[in-house]
Design a protein around this motif. Structure first.
Motif, mmCIF file in Angstrom:
data_model
loop_
_atom_site.group_PDB
_atom_site.id
_atom_site.type_symbol
_atom_site.label_atom_id
_atom_site.label_comp_id
_atom_site.label_asym_id
_atom_site.label_seq_id
_atom_site.Cartn_x
_atom_site.Cartn_y
_atom_site.Cartn_z
ATOM 1 N N ALA A 296 1.967 16.295 56.306
ATOM 2 C CA ALA A 296 1.733 17.276 55.611
ATOM 3 C C ALA A 296 3.120 17.892 54.987
ATOM 4 O O ALA A 296 4.226 17.204 55.078
ATOM 5 N N PRO A 297 3.041 18.898 54.084
ATOM 6 C CA PRO A 297 4.455 19.320 53.368
ATOM 7 C C PRO A 297 5.315 19.869 54.317
ATOM 8 O O PRO A 297 6.423 19.881 54.037
ATOM 9 N N SER A 298 4.791 20.267 55.550
ATOM 10 C CA SER A 298 5.824 20.558 56.583
ATOM 11 C C SER A 298 6.243 19.320 57.347
ATOM 12 O O SER A 298 7.179 19.731 58.285
ATOM 13 N N GLY A 299 5.742 18.344 57.318
ATOM 14 C CA GLY A 299 6.317 17.124 57.999
ATOM 15 C C GLY A 299 4.940 16.560 58.853
ATOM 16 O O GLY A 299 4.007 16.520 58.591
ATOM 17 N N TRP A 300 5.415 15.838 60.110
ATOM 18 C CA TRP A 300 4.646 15.032 60.658
ATOM 19 C C TRP A 300 4.235 16.013 61.858
ATOM 20 O O TRP A 300 4.884 16.632 62.578
ATOM 21 N N ASP A 301 2.949 15.483 62.342
ATOM 22 C CA ASP A 301 2.191 16.123 63.376
ATOM 23 C C ASP A 301 2.377 15.432 64.631
ATOM 24 O O ASP A 301 1.559 14.314 64.713
ATOM 25 N N THR A 302 3.240 15.766 65.757
ATOM 26 C CA THR A 302 3.606 15.021 66.791
ATOM 27 C C THR A 302 2.479 14.513 67.558
ATOM 28 O O THR A 302 2.109 13.582 67.972
ATOM 29 N N ALA A 303 1.549 15.844 67.876
ATOM 30 C CA ALA A 303 0.136 15.631 68.633
ATOM 31 C C ALA A 303 -0.809 14.939 67.988
ATOM 32 O O ALA A 303 -1.283 13.897 68.717
ATOM 33 N N GLN A 304 -0.793 14.746 66.700
ATOM 34 C CA GLN A 304 -1.821 13.691 66.138
ATOM 35 C C GLN A 304 -1.404 12.273 66.241
ATOM 36 O O GLN A 304 -2.079 11.465 66.385
ATOM 37 N N PRO B 278 5.709 8.192 50.151
ATOM 38 C CA PRO B 278 6.008 8.581 48.835
ATOM 39 C C PRO B 278 6.582 10.102 48.895
ATOM 40 O O PRO B 278 6.982 10.786 47.887
ATOM 41 N N THR B 279 6.605 10.793 49.975
ATOM 42 C CA THR B 279 6.504 12.390 49.940
ATOM 43 C C THR B 279 8.410 12.772 49.967
ATOM 44 O O THR B 279 8.571 13.745 49.593
ATOM 45 N N GLY B 280 9.189 11.798 50.368
ATOM 46 C CA GLY B 280 10.782 11.943 50.507
ATOM 47 C C GLY B 280 11.155 12.713 51.622
ATOM 48 O O GLY B 280 12.199 12.943 51.761
ATOM 49 N N LEU B 281 10.121 13.196 52.497
ATOM 50 C CA LEU B 281 10.378 13.973 53.479
ATOM 51 C C LEU B 281 11.308 13.278 54.535
ATOM 52 O O LEU B 281 11.010 11.815 54.674
ATOM 53 N N CYS B 282 11.984 13.760 55.491
ATOM 54 C CA CYS B 282 12.840 13.151 56.453
ATOM 55 C C CYS B 282 12.431 13.776 57.780
ATOM 56 O O CYS B 282 12.499 14.954 57.961
ATOM 57 N N MET B 283 12.072 12.860 58.805
ATOM 58 C CA MET B 283 11.495 13.429 59.935
ATOM 59 C C MET B 283 12.889 13.897 60.696
ATOM 60 O O MET B 283 13.862 13.341 60.862
ATOM 61 N N PRO B 284 12.338 15.212 61.353
ATOM 62 C CA PRO B 284 13.583 15.938 62.031
ATOM 63 C C PRO B 284 13.976 15.316 63.116
ATOM 64 O O PRO B 284 12.942 14.604 63.935
ATOM 65 N N ILE C 7 9.331 1.108 62.269
ATOM 66 C CA ILE C 7 10.095 2.097 61.742
ATOM 67 C C ILE C 7 10.338 1.209 60.304
ATOM 68 O O ILE C 7 11.664 0.300 60.474
ATOM 69 N N ASP C 8 10.115 1.780 59.419
ATOM 70 C CA ASP C 8 10.586 1.240 58.203
ATOM 71 C C ASP C 8 11.966 2.113 57.456
ATOM 72 O O ASP C 8 11.628 3.260 57.494
ATOM 73 N N GLU C 9 13.085 1.448 57.697
ATOM 74 C CA GLU C 9 14.467 1.917 57.231
ATOM 75 C C GLU C 9 14.757 1.876 55.958
ATOM 76 O O GLU C 9 16.023 1.853 55.768
ATOM 77 N N THR C 10 13.853 1.127 54.972
ATOM 78 C CA THR C 10 14.261 0.945 53.798
ATOM 79 C C THR C 10 14.979 1.926 52.795
ATOM 80 O O THR C 10 16.044 1.742 52.239
ATOM 81 N N MET C 11 14.589 3.293 53.281
ATOM 82 C CA MET C 11 15.162 4.457 52.538
ATOM 83 C C MET C 11 16.296 5.162 53.051
ATOM 84 O O MET C 11 17.135 6.060 52.644
ATOM 85 N N THR C 12 16.769 4.632 54.250
ATOM 86 C CA THR C 12 18.015 5.267 55.077
ATOM 87 C C THR C 12 18.950 5.793 54.222
ATOM 88 O O THR C 12 19.536 6.793 54.350
ATOM 89 N N ASP C 13 19.552 4.658 53.413
ATOM 90 C CA ASP C 13 20.922 5.041 52.867
ATOM 91 C C ASP C 13 20.706 5.557 51.647
ATOM 92 O O ASP C 13 21.808 5.916 50.813
ATOM 93 N N LEU C 14 19.776 6.408 51.497
ATOM 94 C CA LEU C 14 19.525 7.159 50.071
ATOM 95 C C LEU C 14 19.835 8.510 50.276
ATOM 96 O O LEU C 14 19.585 9.329 49.463
ATOM 97 N N ALA C 15 20.534 8.919 51.545
ATOM 98 C CA ALA C 15 20.899 10.453 51.757
ATOM 99 C C ALA C 15 21.871 10.727 50.995
ATOM 100 O O ALA C 15 22.962 9.858 50.684
ATOM 101 N N LEU C 16 21.704 11.630 49.782
ATOM 102 C CA LEU C 16 22.616 11.998 48.801
ATOM 103 C C LEU C 16 23.445 13.234 49.135
ATOM 104 O O LEU C 16 24.640 13.544 49.113
#
Length: 192
Positions: A68-76, A96-102, A117-126
């Motif tokens: 969701a726009p607010s992120g991942w639903d842990t219970a689901q 495609p959302t660009g969100l980062c899991m807290p 766990i797909d970490e392909t985008m990990t180094d994109l922190a700007l």
């Protein structure tokens, strides 16, 4: 790659790394190794389209859990993880959302199935620090990644970070499909 994980705070012996021809290749190898026809695979929804293709080619049944726009639903995620044979998540700058899991979700999430766990985008922190490796909180997590986003899209170098016993199984699968690089703890197979 092992040093890269170590610099990020996750001790990783070299025999826990298998080099692949990109993250997509890593995911395909894991799907061939861990997924049987009709197995349920938990995925983020939406997710990376080629992951859907990979699991569909393995004849898996997909269990999408909404991001969701607010992120991942842990219970689901937990509920789906109880009936899935495998989970595939992109917690770092989600595609495609660009969100980062807290960090709080990473620390509390424990799935009952093997988790890729797909970490392909990990180094994109700007404008923020790179997220901690997911495996710091879920040591059984299987991490995949590549340098295609952080270095160059045409450089097809990826990896799987997992236990040596799983990497041996992946290598057995790999021998049937390519003669690519081997992990540091393996020896080449005799040629025929």
């Amino acid at each position: 790659m092992a040093h890269w994980y170590e610099r990020r705070g996750l001790p990783t012996p070299p025999d826990h790394i298998l080099i692949t021809n990109g993250a997509q290749h890593a995911l395909a190898l894991l799907a061939r190794t861990l997924v049987s026809p009709r197995d349920k695979v938990l995925i983020d929804h939406p997710t990376y389209p080629h992951a859907i293709s990979t699991f569909t080619a393995a004849r898996a049944r997909l269990l999408p859990v909404a991001v969701a726009p607010s992120g991942w639903d842990t219970a689901q995620l937990q509920a789906a993880g109880r009936i899935a044979s495998l989970a595939y998540l992109i917690p770092d700058f989600h595609n495609p959302t660009g969100l980062c899991m807290p960090a709080s979700v990473r620390q509390s999430l424990r799935l009952a199935c093997p988790t890729v766990i797909d970490e392909t985008m990990t180094d994109l922190a700007l404008d923020t620090a790179s997220p901690e490796p997911f495996a710091m909180h879920m040591p059984t997590a299987i991490s995949i990644g590549s340098v295609s986003k952080s270095i160059w899209g045409g450089l097809r170098i990826g990896w799987i970070r997992a236990t040596p016993s799983l990497l041996e199984r992946v290598q057995q699968t790999r021998y049937a499909t390519d003669l690519g690089p081997l992990s540091s703890n393996s020896s080449p197979q005799p040629s025929s």
